[in-house]
Scaffold this active site. Structure first.
Site, short mmCIF file in Angstrom:
data_model
loop_
_atom_site.label_atom_id
_atom_site.label_comp_id
_atom_site.label_asym_id
_atom_site.label_seq_id
_atom_site.Cartn_x
_atom_site.Cartn_y
_atom_site.Cartn_z
N TYR A 37 0.90 -1.11 -0.06
CA TYR A 37 -0.04 0.11 -0.02
C TYR A 37 1.20 1.17 0.25
CZ TYR A 37 -4.16 -2.81 1.68
OH TYR A 37 -5.08 -3.88 1.74
N HIS A 193 -12.53 3.15 6.08
CA HIS A 193 -11.40 2.30 5.63
C HIS A 193 -10.99 1.47 6.96
CE1 HIS A 193 -10.32 5.13 2.35
NE2 HIS A 193 -10.14 3.86 1.81
N ARG A 223 -5.86 7.17 -8.94
CA ARG A 223 -5.06 6.04 -8.22
C ARG A 223 -5.53 4.64 -8.62
NH1 ARG A 223 -6.89 3.12 -3.50
NH2 ARG A 223 -4.94 2.72 -2.97
N ASN A 225 -6.36 0.73 -7.34
CA ASN A 225 -6.36 -0.50 -6.36
C ASN A 225 -6.59 -1.65 -7.19
OD1 ASN A 225 -6.31 -1.25 -3.60
ND2 ASN A 225 -8.54 -1.35 -3.84
N GLU A 265 -9.43 -1.55 -10.04
CA GLU A 265 -10.24 -0.25 -10.03
C GLU A 265 -9.34 0.94 -10.28
OE1 GLU A 265 -12.76 -2.16 -6.10
OE2 GLU A 265 -11.36 -0.46 -5.75
N LYS A 317 -7.53 -9.34 0.94
CA LYS A 317 -8.12 -9.39 -0.46
C LYS A 317 -8.95 -10.83 -0.66
CE LYS A 317 -4.51 -6.19 -1.97
NZ LYS A 317 -5.38 -5.17 -2.59
C1 HEM Z 1 -12.50 9.30 -0.80
C2 HEM Z 1 -12.66 8.31 -1.54
C3 HEM Z 1 -12.30 6.72 -1.37
C4 HEM Z 1 -13.42 6.22 -0.92
C5 HEM Z 1 -14.80 6.35 -0.90
C6 HEM Z 1 -12.70 4.80 -0.49
C7 HEM Z 1 -13.48 3.84 0.04
C8 HEM Z 1 -12.97 2.52 0.17
C9 HEM Z 1 -13.66 1.17 0.78
C10 HEM Z 1 -15.14 1.33 0.91
C11 HEM Z 1 -12.79 0.29 0.99
C12 HEM Z 1 -13.06 -1.09 1.40
C13 HEM Z 1 -12.81 -0.97 2.88
C14 HEM Z 1 -13.48 -2.30 3.82
O1 HEM Z 1 -12.89 -3.23 3.66
O2 HEM Z 1 -14.69 -2.39 4.05
C15 HEM Z 1 -11.31 0.90 0.64
C16 HEM Z 1 -10.39 0.27 0.62
C17 HEM Z 1 -8.88 0.67 0.58
N1 HEM Z 1 -8.86 2.11 0.26
FE1 HEM Z 1 -10.01 3.64 -0.18
N2 HEM Z 1 -11.40 4.95 -0.54
C18 HEM Z 1 -11.14 6.30 -0.75
C19 HEM Z 1 -10.15 6.73 -1.20
C20 HEM Z 1 -8.85 6.13 -0.95
C21 HEM Z 1 -7.54 6.74 -1.05
C22 HEM Z 1 -6.99 8.18 -1.71
C23 HEM Z 1 -6.53 5.71 -0.81
C24 HEM Z 1 -4.92 6.01 -0.79
C25 HEM Z 1 -4.26 5.49 -0.39
C26 HEM Z 1 -7.29 4.72 -0.26
C27 HEM Z 1 -6.68 3.53 0.06
C28 HEM Z 1 -7.37 2.30 0.20
C29 HEM Z 1 -6.81 0.88 0.48
C30 HEM Z 1 -5.28 0.62 0.52
C31 HEM Z 1 -7.83 0.17 0.76
C32 HEM Z 1 -7.72 -1.58 0.73
C33 HEM Z 1 -8.00 -2.12 -0.60
C34 HEM Z 1 -7.33 -3.66 -0.85
O3 HEM Z 1 -6.40 -3.85 -0.38
O4 HEM Z 1 -8.11 -4.25 -1.56
N3 HEM Z 1 -8.63 4.88 -0.48
N4 HEM Z 1 -11.46 2.28 0.24
#
Ligand code: HEM
Ligand code: FES
Lengths: 357, 202, 328
Positions: A37, A193, A223, A225, A265, A317
């Protein structure tokens, strides 16, 4: 080029396929042979012609099929699209942004004609020609956010910005990597998060939030993911997990190349002008393992990334149980040669697979 | 023992403090069961407080002996109800013509605090301005993410959804809007393989 | 990922405009209206947003932020009202003395650091003097959506009550004006007392007024989330400075209105970046030698890093002093 839209499904018989065009432009998410990450954000101001980064809202061959899948999900569960009462203006902002961008970027597919508040929207692929009054909900069949996101690929979270914080107060979420809008709506950036491992401790979310609070009108960001999905199932929702979870156990060494998909994504961030909210489109791209390994560089690299990924991330994941079988498969496409830096396929310059040994 | 120290957890899981008297002309205190003890402690901090306070109390079994002591604090208004659901119309009525500056104090079980918090935020008070103190049972209000039904008073992990009957594991992911933790099917990838329920925090 | 090529401009996007009207309102305040030379619609904006006006003042560029006070639903113009500040740094004097109808100017896209809380059941605006400007847009926006609002506006005198007459005649039941020279003052304590739950208060005016509103509201048990004030973060130019880049073996000048990163790019140095906003860490650069003060503005380095002066994030941070040598 005009896009040929596929006739395909993301459920039941899973007839989803990527054309050669779609494979070459796939947003491969790894710029090096390992993954952790990071605050991997950059400006969203175009990219190479034909790439998924070129347009503000990418439209591809899966457009119509994805919209059909969304309609099925929303019919089964209307809670997948929700908007808290104060977010209606942000919904109109979203509608305006998407209609403007799509009609400018794909004039052969979409048209927007404005006469003051009287707007006419033409969506040729979906056969829509609709006149309505901007900012008047009674002239749309449903709320503005639902109306436009039923016509746009990808999930959408709409974040209200208050008190130096982002709040997930609206969204349309039917192609999510296992999270629930109905559960998360109303949460703030750190709360939604909360389930993510390691990233909080690394300070990633704190920095990311500060950056996002500063995203300005006219200067979007993006970005990538990624995660893994068995079968090209778009709707991997917690709501239906008791139905689709079992599919993870159907992988065999024979079918893994076709069944196992990398799920990427492309996440973008737009400041919305009238509401000062932030729009967060999450566009999901799926690709079968057998199609990834057709690009030698990607095959080599994916093997190394999956092999070396920390257990916490593989568990989060959801593929820790299938990782050994994935490695057996991907290992066949890793000859140990070095890979070129960056995400591009580099088909002309990277050597073909050499398992001669 | 009415106080329990919840172990540190993820960012969505609520944390609770201890009630402090705050400036303001009007004070609303909502408690269940052992939550009454937190109000007794609060009243001891500030002699003038109770005369400006409206107390809504749901004794629910374990609080029976505490009612008298609460009444003895002589709050400006005192109500005792048989259940939280029965108290809701009153809570809404009180909030509907309350003014900015109202201080809200919630104490007792997580289920009560979460639901009352929801009423107060819906009325326009930011959640961070509402004080909470946990006392008594550690049972949880759980939402089944699959059927959306809420199961009250969950004390084991896993548990059976009271609505759809799926076996659910207990997450710490919490929704303020639903006033509930999330329950997710535990045997989706291996149907029938359901571990024996274990008491929470044991 | 870096899916470059990218357009690598920093800061808010810009809009070319023509001055379409200059309307003196009283001894101190003048309204400037802008249209776009190509006749295009302006980007929509949210009430409370400001724009940064770029002024070319005899070879030097001034950048002053002003609240947009036109109706957000009217995309044909942007308008600002500027109070002449004879003691100020000169931007407002330039506007008053030099800007004429027909002039070409440059504005930035709107940036909002003072937005309405759209959940509010009621919005109470407290304006002091020229602090009225963001409320002109907020009132227009709320009138469109049938919002519940009232304005309490303190001015020095009737003669200096910018827009006071207009507001009073349009909204006689919602607008309350107080004139200092008639010993009238906003009765803040009474005003705060008795507001329904879900009321939000917004204050724009002199610093003393802003502090007074925050303090009084807190004393009356108001949550800080319900009290809003404009924190005017002007864009962050800085004094020009010189940097030696030892790997590239050149010495470059960083101008007042460009970032260190932009200056490097201008001079053909290939410097890494992703976010250009101080968050991603990509542009982190080692300091070889420094004699002076760093102006760190990033969210990437921690306090220790900032204190020790061994690293800088060129996309947002600057330097004031004699010598700076970077490992780039
Ligand atoms: C503002 C907009 C964003 C929304 C609405 C959002 C939403 C989410 C949601 C709903 C999850 C899933 C969490 C769960 O397990 O329930 C997630 C995962 C994650 N988000 Fe975001 N996120 C946003 C921005 C970001 C940004 C800017 C980062 C930058 C580093 C980030 C990093 C991550 C990471 C690393 C994960 C884990 C994903 C994985 O390993 O599959 N997110 N996010
Ligand atoms: S470019 Fe991201 S921190 Fe400088």
């Amino acid at each position: 080029m005009t896009i040929q839209f596929n006739k395909e499904t993301f459920r039941d018989d899973y007839s989803f396929r990527n054309s050669d065009w779609a494979i070459k432009r796939f947003p491969f998410p790894f710029h090096e042979d390992s993954y952790m990450y990071s605050v991997n954000m950059e400006q969203h101001r175009g990219g190479p012609p034909g790439s998924v980064y070129e347009k503000r809202f990418d439209v591809d061959e899966h457009y119509l099929a994805e919209m059909e899948d969304r309609a099925i999900v929303l019919a089964e569960d209307p809670l997948r699209c929700q908007s808290l009462p104060h977010m209606t203006l942000a919904g109109w902002d979203t509608l305006e942004l998407i209609m403007t961008c799509k009609s400018e970027d794909y004039p052969d597919l979409f048209e927007l004609h404005r006469d003051g508040k009287r707007w006419r929207w033409v969506n040729k692929p979906m056969g829509i020609d609709h006149s309505f009054t901007f900012l008047d909900e009674t002239t749309l069949p449903c709320g503005p956010l639902e109306y436009i996101t039923r016509q746009t690929q990808g999930d959408f979270a709409v974040l209200d910005q208050r008190d130096e914080m982002l709040w997930m107060d609206a969204g349309t979420v039917t192609t999510q990597a296992d999270w629930s809008l109905d559960f998360d709506i109303g949460m703030n950036f750190f709360e939604w998060h909360a389930p993510v491992p390691m990233a909080h401790e690394l300070g990633i979310f704190k920095r990311a939030l500060k950056f996002l609070l500063n995203v300005q009108q006219g200067a979007p960001a993006r970005r990538l993911n990624w995660t893994m999905t068995v079968n090209p199932l778009l709707d991997t929702s917690p709501e239906n997990y008791h139905k689709w979870g079992i599919q993870k156990t159907t992988l065999t060494p024979e079918n893994i190349g076709a069944k196992q998909h990398l799920r990427v994504e492309l996440q973008t961030f737009f400041r919305l002008p009238r509401s000062n909210a932030l729009l967060f489109p999450i566009r999901c791209y799926l690709i079968a393992f057998q199609d990834i390994v057709s690009v030698p560089k990607w095959g080599r690299r994916l093997h190394r990334v999956v092999r070396d990924l920390p257990d916490e991330l593989a568990t989060y994941k959801g593929f820790i149980a299938n990782r050994p079988m994935m490695l057996d498969y991907l290992g066949q496409y890793d000859d140990g040669r070095p890979t070129s830096p960056g995400i591009w396929p580099d088909l002309e310059t990277e050597p073909p697979l050499d398992m001669g040994r | 023992m009415s106080k329990f120290q919840f172990p540190e957890s993820i960012a969505s899981r609520p944390t609770y403090g201890s009630l402090k008297s705050r400036p303001g002309k009007a004070h609303l205190m909502i408690a269940d069961a052992e939550g009454a003890e937190a109000i007794l402690d609060l009243a001891a901090q500030d002699a003038g407080l109770m005369a400006k306070s409206h107390v809504i109390y749901i004794p629910s079994g374990s609080g029976a002996g505490l009612s008298e002591r609460l009444r003895g604090l002589k709050p400006a208004q005192y109500y005792e109800g048989p259940s939280y659901a029965a108290a809701v119309p009153r809570i809404r009525r009180v909030l509907s013509d309350a003014h900015m500056g109202l201080q809200v104090y919630l104490c007792g079980t997580e289920g009560l605090m979460g639901q009352a918090m929801n009423e107060a935020t819906a009325a326009g008070i930011p959640h961070s301005a509402i004080q909470t103190e946990h006392r008594g049972s550690i049972a949880r209000r759980m939402q089944c993410v699959h059927c959306k039904g809420i199961t009250e008073n969950v004390t084991t992990d896993p548990f059976v959804c009271a609505h759809c009957g799926l076996n659910l594991f207990v997450r710490d992911h919490y929704s303020r809007r639903l006033a509930a933790f999330q329950g997710v099917c535990i045997d989706a990838e291996d149907p029938g393989n359901v571990p024996n329920p274990v008491e929470l925090y044991k | 990922m870096t899916a470059a090529p990218q357009n690598t401009k920093a800061g808010a996007e810009k809009i070319a405009v023509t001055v379409s009207a200059v309307v003196p309102l009283n001894d101190l305040v003048t309204r400037f209206e802008f249209t776009r030379p190509d006749g295009a619609a302006f980007p929509p904006f949210s009430a409370g947003a400001h724009t940064v006006v770029e002024m070319r003042d005899q070879g030097r560029t001034r950048l002053n932020p002003y609240s947009l006070m036109s109706d957000p639903s009217d995309p044909s113009i942007y308008a600002i009202s500027v109070r002449r500040d004879d003691q100020g740094r000169g931007g407002s004097l330039f506007m008053h003395r030099n800007v004429k109808v027909g002039d070409a100017m440059t504005l930035t896209y709107p940036v909002n650091l003072f937005s309405l809380d759209l959940r509010g059941r009621k919005h109470v605006f407290l304006a002091g003097g020229i602090g009225i400007t963001p409320f002109m847009a907020m009132i227009a926006q709320l009138e469109q959506s049938n919002g519940n609002w009232e304005l309490h506006y303190a001015c020095r005198s009737e003669a200096l009550g910018t827009y006071a007459d207009q507001l009073r005649s349009h909204y006689p039941n919602k607008v309350h004006v107080y004139f200092d020279d008639q010993n009238q003052a906003i009765g803040l304590e009474d005003l705060l007392d008795g507001q329904p739950l879900g009321t939000h208060v917004y204050v724009c005016g002199p610093k003393g007024m802003i502090d007074w509103v925050h303090t009084t509201a807190a004393e009356h048990g108001w949550p800080s989330e319900n009290v809003h004030s404009e924190e005017f973060l002007a864009p962050q130019p800085g004094k020009p400075f010189e940097v030696r880049l030892c790997k590239s073996d050149i010495t470059i000048q960083v101008g007042e209105h460009e970032s260190l990163l932009e200056a490097m790019e201008r001079c053909g140095v290939d410097a890494p970046f992703l976010c250009r906003g101080g968050a991603c860490g990509q542009c982190e650069t080692d300091v070889v030698e420094a004699d002076g003060e760093f102006v760190h503005r990033d969210h990437w380095l921690d306090d220790d890093d900032h204190a020790c002066g061994k690293k800088i994030m060129p996309c947002v941070s600057r330097f004031v002093g004699k010598t700076l040598v970077l490992d780039r």
